[in-house]
Design an enzyme around this catalytic site. Sequence first.
Site, short mmCIF file in Angstrom:
data_model
loop_
_atom_site.label_atom_id
_atom_site.label_comp_id
_atom_site.label_asym_id
_atom_site.label_seq_id
_atom_site.Cartn_x
_atom_site.Cartn_y
_atom_site.Cartn_z
N CYS A 2 0.81 -1.20 0.00
CA CYS A 2 0.00 0.00 0.00
C CYS A 2 0.86 1.27 0.00
O CYS A 2 1.89 1.32 0.66
CB CYS A 2 -0.91 0.07 1.21
SG CYS A 2 -1.98 -1.34 1.38
N ARG A 27 3.97 -0.28 -4.79
CA ARG A 27 3.64 -0.75 -3.44
C ARG A 27 2.31 -1.50 -3.39
O ARG A 27 1.91 -2.00 -2.34
CB ARG A 27 3.59 0.43 -2.46
CG ARG A 27 4.86 1.23 -2.41
CD ARG A 27 4.71 2.40 -1.47
NE ARG A 27 4.63 1.96 -0.10
CZ ARG A 27 5.67 1.71 0.68
NH1 ARG A 27 6.88 1.87 0.21
NH2 ARG A 27 5.50 1.32 1.91
N TRP A 75 -2.72 -2.93 -1.57
CA TRP A 75 -2.33 -4.33 -1.77
C TRP A 75 -3.06 -5.05 -0.66
O TRP A 75 -2.71 -4.93 0.52
CB TRP A 75 -0.81 -4.48 -1.65
CG TRP A 75 -0.33 -5.86 -1.97
CD1 TRP A 75 0.04 -6.32 -3.21
CD2 TRP A 75 -0.13 -6.95 -1.07
NE1 TRP A 75 0.44 -7.64 -3.11
CE2 TRP A 75 0.34 -8.05 -1.83
CE3 TRP A 75 -0.33 -7.13 0.30
CZ2 TRP A 75 0.63 -9.29 -1.26
CZ3 TRP A 75 -0.05 -8.37 0.87
CH2 TRP A 75 0.43 -9.43 0.08
N ASN A 101 -1.32 2.36 5.60
CA ASN A 101 -0.38 1.34 5.13
C ASN A 101 0.09 0.58 6.36
O ASN A 101 0.51 1.19 7.34
CB ASN A 101 0.80 2.03 4.42
CG ASN A 101 1.90 1.04 4.05
OD1 ASN A 101 1.64 -0.13 3.86
ND2 ASN A 101 3.11 1.53 3.98
N GLY A 102 0.00 -0.75 6.30
CA GLY A 102 0.41 -1.56 7.45
C GLY A 102 -0.69 -2.54 7.81
O GLY A 102 -1.67 -2.68 7.06
N GLU A 472 16.47 -18.85 -8.04
CA GLU A 472 16.11 -17.47 -8.39
C GLU A 472 15.46 -17.44 -9.78
O GLU A 472 14.48 -16.73 -10.00
CB GLU A 472 17.36 -16.58 -8.33
CG GLU A 472 17.19 -15.16 -8.81
CD GLU A 472 16.16 -14.33 -8.02
OE1 GLU A 472 15.68 -14.78 -6.98
OE2 GLU A 472 15.84 -13.23 -8.50
N LYS A 476 11.70 -16.06 -10.50
CA LYS A 476 11.46 -15.00 -11.49
C LYS A 476 10.41 -15.47 -12.49
O LYS A 476 9.49 -14.76 -12.84
CB LYS A 476 12.78 -14.74 -12.22
CG LYS A 476 13.05 -13.37 -12.68
CD LYS A 476 13.74 -12.50 -11.67
CE LYS A 476 13.01 -12.42 -10.37
NZ LYS A 476 13.68 -11.70 -9.36
N GLU A 479 6.83 -15.84 -10.98
CA GLU A 479 6.28 -14.56 -10.52
C GLU A 479 5.57 -13.79 -11.62
O GLU A 479 4.57 -13.15 -11.38
CB GLU A 479 7.42 -13.66 -10.01
CG GLU A 479 7.84 -13.87 -8.60
CD GLU A 479 8.96 -12.92 -8.19
OE1 GLU A 479 8.81 -12.26 -7.16
OE2 GLU A 479 9.98 -12.82 -8.90
N HIS A 495 15.54 -38.73 -7.99
CA HIS A 495 15.03 -39.25 -6.71
C HIS A 495 13.58 -38.82 -6.46
O HIS A 495 13.13 -38.83 -5.32
CB HIS A 495 15.92 -38.80 -5.56
CG HIS A 495 17.31 -39.36 -5.63
ND1 HIS A 495 17.56 -40.71 -5.55
CD2 HIS A 495 18.51 -38.77 -5.83
CE1 HIS A 495 18.87 -40.92 -5.67
NE2 HIS A 495 19.47 -39.75 -5.86
N LYS A 590 6.17 -4.80 -4.41
CA LYS A 590 7.63 -4.71 -4.34
C LYS A 590 8.11 -4.64 -2.89
O LYS A 590 9.12 -5.24 -2.54
CB LYS A 590 8.12 -3.49 -5.10
CG LYS A 590 9.63 -3.43 -5.15
CD LYS A 590 10.11 -2.95 -6.49
CE LYS A 590 11.59 -3.22 -6.69
NZ LYS A 590 11.87 -4.59 -7.08
C1 G6P Z 1 8.72 -9.02 -2.43
C2 G6P Z 1 9.12 -8.79 -3.87
C3 G6P Z 1 10.33 -9.66 -4.21
C4 G6P Z 1 11.46 -9.34 -3.23
C5 G6P Z 1 11.01 -9.57 -1.79
C6 G6P Z 1 12.04 -9.09 -0.78
O1 G6P Z 1 8.19 -10.30 -2.26
O2 G6P Z 1 8.04 -9.10 -4.73
O3 G6P Z 1 10.77 -9.36 -5.53
O4 G6P Z 1 12.57 -10.15 -3.53
O5 G6P Z 1 9.82 -8.82 -1.53
O6 G6P Z 1 12.15 -7.70 -0.88
P1 G6P Z 1 13.37 -6.87 -0.30
O7 G6P Z 1 13.00 -5.44 -0.54
O8 G6P Z 1 13.43 -7.20 1.17
O9 G6P Z 1 14.58 -7.31 -1.01
#
Ligand code: G6P
Length: 595
Positions: A2, A27, A75, A101-102, A472, A476, A479, A495, A590
Amino acid sequence: MCGIIGGITSDSIEKVLLDGLKYLEYRGYDSSGLALSENGKITVRKKTGKISVLKDELKKNPLKLAHIGIAHNRWATHGAPSEINAHPQLSYSNNIAIVHNGVIDNFAAIKSSLVAKGYEFRSETDTEVIADFLEEEKKQLGSLLLAIKRFFYIAKGSFALAILDQQEPDKIFFAKWRTPLLLGRGKGMNLLASDKIAFAPRIEEFYDVADGEYGYLQGDCISLFVYDKEIIKTPTFLPIDIKRSDIALGKYANYMEKEIDEGAFVIDKILREYTKDGKYKFDPELVSSLKNSEEVILIGSGSSYHAALLGCEYLLNAKLNAYAYIASEWAHYPRIRTKNPVFILLSQSGETADVLRSLDVIKNHRWPVISLVNIESSSLARRSNYVLPLFAGFEVAIVSTKTYICQVALLWLLANATMSNTAVIEELKKVGRAQRKVLSFKDAISNLAGKLVTQHDIYFIGRGLDYLLAREASLKFKEITYIHSEAFPAGELKHGPIALIEKGTPVIGFCSDETSYAHLMSNLEEAKARGGLIFFIGIRSGEVDEEKFTFASIDPQVNILIEIIYAQLLSYYATLRLGYDVDKPRNLAKSVTVE
Ligand code: G6P
């Protein structure tokens, strides 16, 4: 999550709010809304979907010119993304409008006590509970300011609030606890927002509101209080250090491609900031604290956790006792093996609630914290003993790309600094150059992506560091493409996971190390024998008959930083082909400021 923005201007506030929301979209973007206050009347508009939907609504049904207002991108945490749950939320009498926000952890208890007093609720949000709590307390205590102060004592959780009160129409009230809130001062305006990027370029100076502070904006004045002290604070404003041009798209159609391209240059930046003339510029005390530590614990979430996994390997290679943990796990199940651990916390935003919760646990024990963060003014950076900035520049796309590279490169340098091994500095320079070469394969990577987008499942495999990189790559991919993907250690495929391979199932193998080449190839062959469609991304070694992207090995420890550019581009092109929004994947945010 948010994003909030609010402000008082001598001109129209609506455009300021809408512009700000656009820059806060990273956000959260499942709904948005605003409340304007003019002549003692609050008007609210809310819409589900991205900001553009709200903007269209305001074009169709314009609001009267107003100088005071608050706005919000949501969000969803409590309650589905819907108009009724979108912010601003109004109190029962409609006198108070609030954006938040929170998360209020004890909102259910507060709600029950309000229900007992006759309050009825329209939404499922914890925010509406705050609005009614403030309304009720204002009745009891005689002023909204006192009601806000009381909220600090009652609420458990996190909140950044901006509040309008129909009975005090020339003010915007605010309060902050464990989620960011900044005040901004410019010509003819006072603003507040979750991130200073929402201010730029209208604001010249900003103040980072501290936990426990609350107050109000009125005309060109700011009144600031601390909930548990009987003082009036004078905020110290600092010049704003970002410009909108820092996040301009320029020639790009989206941020993800821009940031992948920038990712191929961030190693140079890391080298500039942390090395000079082939020597490290790290504070010697920092290096010796790591060197002499009994154990080093790395903690992060999402991609930052994946970088921590690699960092852990680098530190182990430097003969240090290192462990990597997911923040949301460690915070609640802390694992420590010695009396004097040193912590490395990784976070792009520095606001991830799970990471901050781990930080609370660490701080309670007074253990030292080194943080690797991109946002230097973040809560994590401010509360760390030592900050190593990532210098990745603003990362706007929801998925992390260039910051992951900075984190891994920096951890590699740090680990090598503990061994006084400076030879790797030159190696890292070469990695940067090799990453840039990958960018010239965009068309071919896009073609490969075309073969993946019709699939339901896709598997990424590798051994050693390649497995960590595969994790990773898989994150990616899922996501942003919404295609199910998983990463497996290549040798473990047989296995169990091999049971999932059907005719046409894509299996992508990464190989950055000569010693694992032959084994990885046999694992890919095993998948192929079961009908799998196999791909190879890695060092130019033996012959690979399959579809492949190969590069000359630089160092088995950091070749994965070349592979990651392929992996990021693969996810990017697959998403473009599917027609999804690469910058704003569904359900994600994010900066995840809730647990
Ligand atoms: C969210 C984002 C990810 C990110 C993670 C950690 O889930 O969608 O892309 O890696 O937060 O975020 P940070 O700001 O702590 O690296």
